[in-house]
Design a protein around this motif. Structure first.
Motif, PDB file in Angstrom:
ATOM      1  N   TYR A 123      74.523  53.814  37.533  1.00  0.00           N
ATOM      2  CA  TYR A 123      75.667  54.234  38.351  1.00  0.00           C
ATOM      3  C   TYR A 123      76.414  53.059  38.995  1.00  0.00           C
ATOM      4  N   LEU A 124      76.084  51.834  38.628  1.00  0.00           N
ATOM      5  CA  LEU A 124      76.638  50.677  39.326  1.00  0.00           C
ATOM      6  C   LEU A 124      78.145  50.544  39.168  1.00  0.00           C
ATOM      7  N   ASN A 125      78.686  51.084  38.084  1.00  0.00           N
ATOM      8  CA  ASN A 125      80.135  51.044  37.868  1.00  0.00           C
ATOM      9  C   ASN A 125      80.651  52.413  37.427  1.00  0.00           C
ATOM     10  N   GLY A 126      80.044  53.449  37.981  1.00  0.00           N
ATOM     11  CA  GLY A 126      80.444  54.810  37.675  1.00  0.00           C
ATOM     12  C   GLY A 126      81.551  55.299  38.589  1.00  0.00           C
ATOM     13  N   ILE A 229      77.991  66.365  50.303  1.00  0.00           N
ATOM     14  CA  ILE A 229      77.495  66.069  48.962  1.00  0.00           C
ATOM     15  C   ILE A 229      78.136  64.764  48.499  1.00  0.00           C
ATOM     16  N   VAL A 230      77.309  63.860  47.952  1.00  0.00           N
ATOM     17  CA  VAL A 230      77.838  62.705  47.234  1.00  0.00           C
ATOM     18  C   VAL A 230      77.528  62.949  45.761  1.00  0.00           C
ATOM     19  N   LEU A 231      78.570  63.006  44.951  1.00  0.00           N
ATOM     20  CA  LEU A 231      78.431  63.264  43.522  1.00  0.00           C
ATOM     21  C   LEU A 231      78.738  61.981  42.763  1.00  0.00           C
ATOM     22  N   LEU A 232      77.793  61.562  41.907  1.00  0.00           N
ATOM     23  CA  LEU A 232      77.939  60.319  41.148  1.00  0.00           C
ATOM     24  C   LEU A 232      77.920  60.610  39.653  1.00  0.00           C
ATOM     25  N   THR A 233      78.729  59.868  38.894  1.00  0.00           N
ATOM     26  CA  THR A 233      78.643  59.928  37.434  1.00  0.00           C
ATOM     27  C   THR A 233      78.322  58.547  36.894  1.00  0.00           C
ATOM     28  N   GLU A 234      77.691  58.520  35.732  1.00  0.00           N
ATOM     29  CA  GLU A 234      77.288  57.264  35.107  1.00  0.00           C
ATOM     30  C   GLU A 234      78.490  56.399  34.723  1.00  0.00           C
ATOM     31  N   ASP A 235      78.213  55.122  34.561  1.00  0.00           N
ATOM     32  CA  ASP A 235      79.242  54.162  34.165  1.00  0.00           C
ATOM     33  C   ASP A 235      80.007  54.639  32.927  1.00  0.00           C
ATOM     34  N   GLY A 236      81.341  54.637  33.011  1.00  0.00           N
ATOM     35  CA  GLY A 236      82.191  54.860  31.847  1.00  0.00           C
ATOM     36  C   GLY A 236      82.125  56.236  31.241  1.00  0.00           C
TER      37      GLY A 236
END
Length: 265
Positions: A123-126, A229-236
């Motif tokens: 997730y570093l650049n998601g 809620i914090v929603l994260l998506t994977e890089d790219g």
């Protein structure tokens, strides 16, 4: 001086036992009499609720209410990532080298938010969304995408308020508060749903039985009183809607953007 005093009082009141006391009252039958007043105070659309006000056993029972079928249609477009909650967007954007930038004037590290999970490198650049639920909002949490639950983690912490004051005046409350993280793997990548506890939130509960496989919009968990809620998506792997910005209101099931196949070049 006044802001410093408020910060000190918030520090003192952000102990878990305060939320437990509040939670015990909210779950008691004595709290039933407060339901109509609570609904009127926050202008809650009670006609959307699954049951009549008098059928709820406690304030907490009303607060965690389900809605009538069809009140939150789920976006069905291909690859859609939907809002897991009714909320106001308090931050969104590209994660830059592990940093969520300018969330109410503060930067957050993914490492701290995810408690140094081995999964954080994905997730570093998601992309991130910070979604704040007020007392007015529907408080059940749904899956933003289809997929399998590959991991969940409970992260102990404080219960600072996550409202405007808490996010702007307290130090990085989203990564210091108690959190429940669900990682969902889909055909394109992975999404992390970070449920952040807050002042007077007695607990964050998963639905029972806990599902292993989710369809988009399936019920996942719920807050007992308001939170974020914090929603994260994977890089790219994500293309956001171009018309959504900080301050906008979204409803559960509303499209936030599209999951895309990662560029392998």
């Amino acid at each position: 001086m006044k802001r410093s005093l408020l910060r000190m009082m918030t520090e003192l009141s952000s102990r878990k036992f305060v939320s437990r006391i509040t939670g015990r009252f909210a779950k008691s039958s004595l709290s039933r009499r407060w339901i109509p007043r609570f609904a009127a105070m926050y202008k809650i659309p009670v006609e959307d609720a699954e049951k009549r006000l008098e059928d709820y056993r406690s304030l907490n029972d009303f607060f965690t209410r389900r809605l009538k079928p069809g009140k939150r249609p789920i976006d069905t477009s291909a690859g859609s990532l939907v809002s897991p909650v009714d909320a106001r967007i308090t931050g969104c954007g590209v994660i830059k080298d592990g940093l969520m930038l300018e969330v109410k004037g503060q930067d957050y590290t993914i490492e701290e938010l995810l408690n140094s999970s081995p999964r954080l490198t994905q997730y570093l650049n998601g992309y991130f969304w910070v979604l704040y639920l007020s007392p007015t909002d529907y408080h059940r949490i749904h899956s933003p995408c289809e997929g399998d639950i590959v991991e969940s983690e409970h992260i102990p912490g404080r219960v600072y308020p996550v409202n405007e004051f808490g996010l702007t005046s307290m130090r990085r409350v989203l990564s210091r508060n108690e959190r429940l993280v669900t990682y969902i793997r889909n055909d394109i990548g992975e999404a992390a749903v970070v449920k952040v506890g807050a002042l007077n939130v007695s607990s964050i509960k998963y639905v029972e039985p806990m599902p292993k496989k989710l369809a988009r919009g399936d019920e996942l968990a719920y807050f007992e009183f308001g939170s974020t809620i914090v929603l994260l998506t994977e890089d790219g792997t994500f293309q956001p809607r171009s018309d959504l910005k900080t301050g906008d209101k979204v409803l559960m099931g509303e499209k936030l953007g599209t999951l895309i196949v990662r560029n392998q070049a």
